[in-house]
Design a protein around this motif. Structure first.
Motif, PDB file in Angstrom:
ATOM      1  N   ALA A   1       0.866  -1.177   0.000  1.00  0.00           N
ATOM      2  CA  ALA A   1       0.000   0.000   0.000  1.00  0.00           C
ATOM      3  C   ALA A   1       0.903   1.228   0.000  1.00  0.00           C
ATOM      4  O   ALA A   1       1.882   1.287   0.748  1.00  0.00           O
ATOM      5  CB  ALA A   1      -0.903   0.007   1.222  1.00  0.00           C
ATOM      6  N   THR A   2       0.585   2.177  -0.852  1.00  0.00           N
ATOM      7  CA  THR A   2       1.399   3.385  -0.988  1.00  0.00           C
ATOM      8  C   THR A   2       0.493   4.606  -0.950  1.00  0.00           C
ATOM      9  O   THR A   2      -0.588   4.597  -1.529  1.00  0.00           O
ATOM     10  CB  THR A   2       2.149   3.383  -2.344  1.00  0.00           C
ATOM     11  N   VAL A   3       0.944   5.647  -0.278  1.00  0.00           N
ATOM     12  CA  VAL A   3       0.258   6.933  -0.312  1.00  0.00           C
ATOM     13  C   VAL A   3       1.320   8.026  -0.290  1.00  0.00           C
ATOM     14  O   VAL A   3       2.328   7.907   0.406  1.00  0.00           O
ATOM     15  CB  VAL A   3      -0.755   7.087   0.852  1.00  0.00           C
ATOM     16  N   SER A   4       1.107   9.051  -1.108  1.00  0.00           N
ATOM     17  CA  SER A   4       2.009  10.203  -1.097  1.00  0.00           C
ATOM     18  C   SER A   4       1.209  11.460  -1.358  1.00  0.00           C
ATOM     19  O   SER A   4       0.150  11.425  -1.992  1.00  0.00           O
ATOM     20  CB  SER A   4       3.137  10.037  -2.123  1.00  0.00           C
ATOM     21  N   GLY A   5       1.715  12.563  -0.854  1.00  0.00           N
ATOM     22  CA  GLY A   5       1.055  13.849  -1.036  1.00  0.00           C
ATOM     23  C   GLY A   5       2.005  14.970  -0.665  1.00  0.00           C
ATOM     24  O   GLY A   5       3.104  14.730  -0.154  1.00  0.00           O
ATOM     25  N   LYS A   6       1.559  16.184  -0.905  1.00  0.00           N
ATOM     26  CA  LYS A   6       2.367  17.355  -0.569  1.00  0.00           C
ATOM     27  C   LYS A   6       1.708  18.111   0.565  1.00  0.00           C
ATOM     28  O   LYS A   6       0.502  18.330   0.561  1.00  0.00           O
ATOM     29  CB  LYS A   6       2.536  18.276  -1.780  1.00  0.00           C
ATOM     30  N   LEU A   7       2.533  18.518   1.513  1.00  0.00           N
ATOM     31  CA  LEU A   7       2.069  19.305   2.640  1.00  0.00           C
ATOM     32  C   LEU A   7       3.035  20.466   2.798  1.00  0.00           C
ATOM     33  O   LEU A   7       4.231  20.240   3.026  1.00  0.00           O
ATOM     34  CB  LEU A   7       2.030  18.443   3.907  1.00  0.00           C
ATOM     35  N   ALA A   8       2.558  21.663   2.625  1.00  0.00           N
ATOM     36  CA  ALA A   8       3.380  22.878   2.708  1.00  0.00           C
ATOM     37  C   ALA A   8       4.600  22.791   1.789  1.00  0.00           C
ATOM     38  O   ALA A   8       5.706  23.168   2.167  1.00  0.00           O
ATOM     39  CB  ALA A   8       3.811  23.132   4.156  1.00  0.00           C
ATOM     40  N   GLY A   9       4.387  22.244   0.591  1.00  0.00           N
ATOM     41  CA  GLY A   9       5.467  22.169  -0.388  1.00  0.00           C
ATOM     42  C   GLY A   9       6.432  21.014  -0.197  1.00  0.00           C
ATOM     43  O   GLY A   9       7.379  20.858  -0.963  1.00  0.00           O
ATOM     44  N   VAL A  10       6.207  20.186   0.814  1.00  0.00           N
ATOM     45  CA  VAL A  10       7.065  19.028   1.088  1.00  0.00           C
ATOM     46  C   VAL A  10       6.306  17.758   0.708  1.00  0.00           C
ATOM     47  O   VAL A  10       5.152  17.588   1.096  1.00  0.00           O
ATOM     48  CB  VAL A  10       7.472  18.975   2.578  1.00  0.00           C
ATOM     49  N   THR A  11       6.954  16.895  -0.056  1.00  0.00           N
ATOM     50  CA  THR A  11       6.334  15.622  -0.429  1.00  0.00           C
ATOM     51  C   THR A  11       6.536  14.621   0.691  1.00  0.00           C
ATOM     52  O   THR A  11       7.667  14.374   1.122  1.00  0.00           O
ATOM     53  CB  THR A  11       6.939  15.073  -1.730  1.00  0.00           C
ATOM     54  N   LEU A  12       5.440  14.059   1.169  1.00  0.00           N
ATOM     55  CA  LEU A  12       5.468  13.018   2.192  1.00  0.00           C
ATOM     56  C   LEU A  12       4.951  11.735   1.562  1.00  0.00           C
ATOM     57  O   LEU A  12       4.008  11.757   0.773  1.00  0.00           O
ATOM     58  CB  LEU A  12       4.587  13.395   3.374  1.00  0.00           C
ATOM     59  N   ALA A  13       5.581  10.615   1.923  1.00  0.00           N
ATOM     60  CA  ALA A  13       5.172   9.334   1.343  1.00  0.00           C
ATOM     61  C   ALA A  13       5.272   8.232   2.387  1.00  0.00           C
ATOM     62  O   ALA A  13       6.125   8.280   3.275  1.00  0.00           O
ATOM     63  CB  ALA A  13       6.045   8.994   0.141  1.00  0.00           C
ATOM     64  N   LEU A  14       4.399   7.248   2.243  1.00  0.00           N
ATOM     65  CA  LEU A  14       4.403   6.079   3.122  1.00  0.00           C
ATOM     66  C   LEU A  14       4.149   4.852   2.267  1.00  0.00           C
ATOM     67  O   LEU A  14       3.238   4.843   1.436  1.00  0.00           O
ATOM     68  CB  LEU A  14       3.292   6.206   4.177  1.00  0.00           C
ATOM     69  N   ILE A  15       4.970   3.831   2.475  1.00  0.00           N
ATOM     70  CA  ILE A  15       4.771   2.551   1.805  1.00  0.00           C
ATOM     71  C   ILE A  15       4.714   1.473   2.881  1.00  0.00           C
ATOM     72  O   ILE A  15       5.623   1.367   3.704  1.00  0.00           O
ATOM     73  CB  ILE A  15       5.914   2.219   0.820  1.00  0.00           C
ATOM     74  N   LEU A  16       3.655   0.691   2.871  1.00  0.00           N
ATOM     75  CA  LEU A  16       3.540  -0.494   3.718  1.00  0.00           C
ATOM     76  C   LEU A  16       3.700  -1.685   2.793  1.00  0.00           C
ATOM     77  O   LEU A  16       3.004  -1.784   1.777  1.00  0.00           O
ATOM     78  CB  LEU A  16       2.196  -0.533   4.429  1.00  0.00           C
ATOM     79  N   HIS A  17       4.593  -2.605   3.129  1.00  0.00           N
ATOM     80  CA  HIS A  17       4.966  -3.677   2.216  1.00  0.00           C
ATOM     81  C   HIS A  17       5.070  -4.985   3.001  1.00  0.00           C
ATOM     82  O   HIS A  17       5.657  -5.030   4.062  1.00  0.00           O
ATOM     83  CB  HIS A  17       6.316  -3.327   1.581  1.00  0.00           C
ATOM     84  N   ASN A  18       4.509  -6.031   2.438  1.00  0.00           N
ATOM     85  CA  ASN A  18       4.634  -7.369   3.028  1.00  0.00           C
ATOM     86  C   ASN A  18       4.960  -8.350   1.910  1.00  0.00           C
ATOM     87  O   ASN A  18       4.327  -8.340   0.852  1.00  0.00           O
ATOM     88  CB  ASN A  18       3.328  -7.776   3.711  1.00  0.00           C
ATOM     89  N   GLN A  19       5.970  -9.181   2.133  1.00  0.00           N
ATOM     90  CA  GLN A  19       6.347 -10.180   1.148  1.00  0.00           C
ATOM     91  C   GLN A  19       6.527 -11.525   1.824  1.00  0.00           C
ATOM     92  O   GLN A  19       6.984 -11.604   2.954  1.00  0.00           O
ATOM     93  CB  GLN A  19       7.636  -9.778   0.435  1.00  0.00           C
TER      94      GLN A  19
END
Length: 173
Positions: free
Chosen positions: A152-170
């Motif tokens: 699962a991946t989500v990314s966005g911009k907050l006050a001009g800064v790109t924030l991202a989160l990846i949750l990964h299971n293998q």
């Protein structure tokens, strides 16, 4: 867009310093069709799992690239991929991978995407991806085999800064 387009890509990597085994390496190479139905590609291409990271891997192609941590960053040969047209920023993609070995299991990689991975047309990008029996390895070779993978991946911009989160299971099967 209306009509039917024939599309293709022949991408190569050149090893200028000669450290690798091959000076010329193949990357994405495919032919396909694009139309009102979406897009269908045949050849060597990034799996839907790999595409699901969007631009969240801010260290792509550097020593902190997620390919050193996890499997799933695959550019697979012998693939048939389909992506639906975008509808309300939603898109579905599926990659079928034909196994070279006669006794081997064919693999699948699927993803649902929301938004624009470059964050130019939408405020967020999000995806959920699944890989089933996909051959892979981490860049350092620590994990190698056939894997069932969820990301699962989500990314966005907050006050001009790109924030991202990846949750990964293998899971090595």
């Amino acid at each position: 867009k209306e009509g039917l387009e024939v599309i293709y890509k022949a991408e190569f990597e050149v090893d200028l310093d000669g450290d690798g085994d091959d000076a010329l390496k193949s990357r994405n190479q495919y032919v396909g069709l694009r139309g009102l139905f979406g897009e269908i590609l045949l050849g060597k291409n990034d799996s839907m799992m790999k595409q699901s990271q969007g631009k969240a891997d801010l260290f792509s192609d550097h020593n902190a690239d997620i390919k050193y941590l996890w499997v799933g960053e695959n550019r697979l040969k012998d693939t048939l991929s389909y992506k639906t047209p975008k509808y309300n920023n939603l898109q579905f993609g599926l990659t079928y991978v034909a196994e070279d070995d006669v006794d081997g299991e064919d693999a699948l990689s699927a993803a649902v995407f929301y938004g624009d991975k470059k964050l130019k047309k939408s405020k967020i990008f999000a995806s959920i991806a699944f890989g089933s029996d996909v051959s892979g390895k981490s860049k350092d070779g620590a994990a190698k085999g056939h894997f069932d993978t969820t990301r699962a991946t989500v990314s966005g911009k907050l006050a001009g800064v790109t924030l991202a989160l990846i949750l990964h299971n293998q899971e090595n099967i």
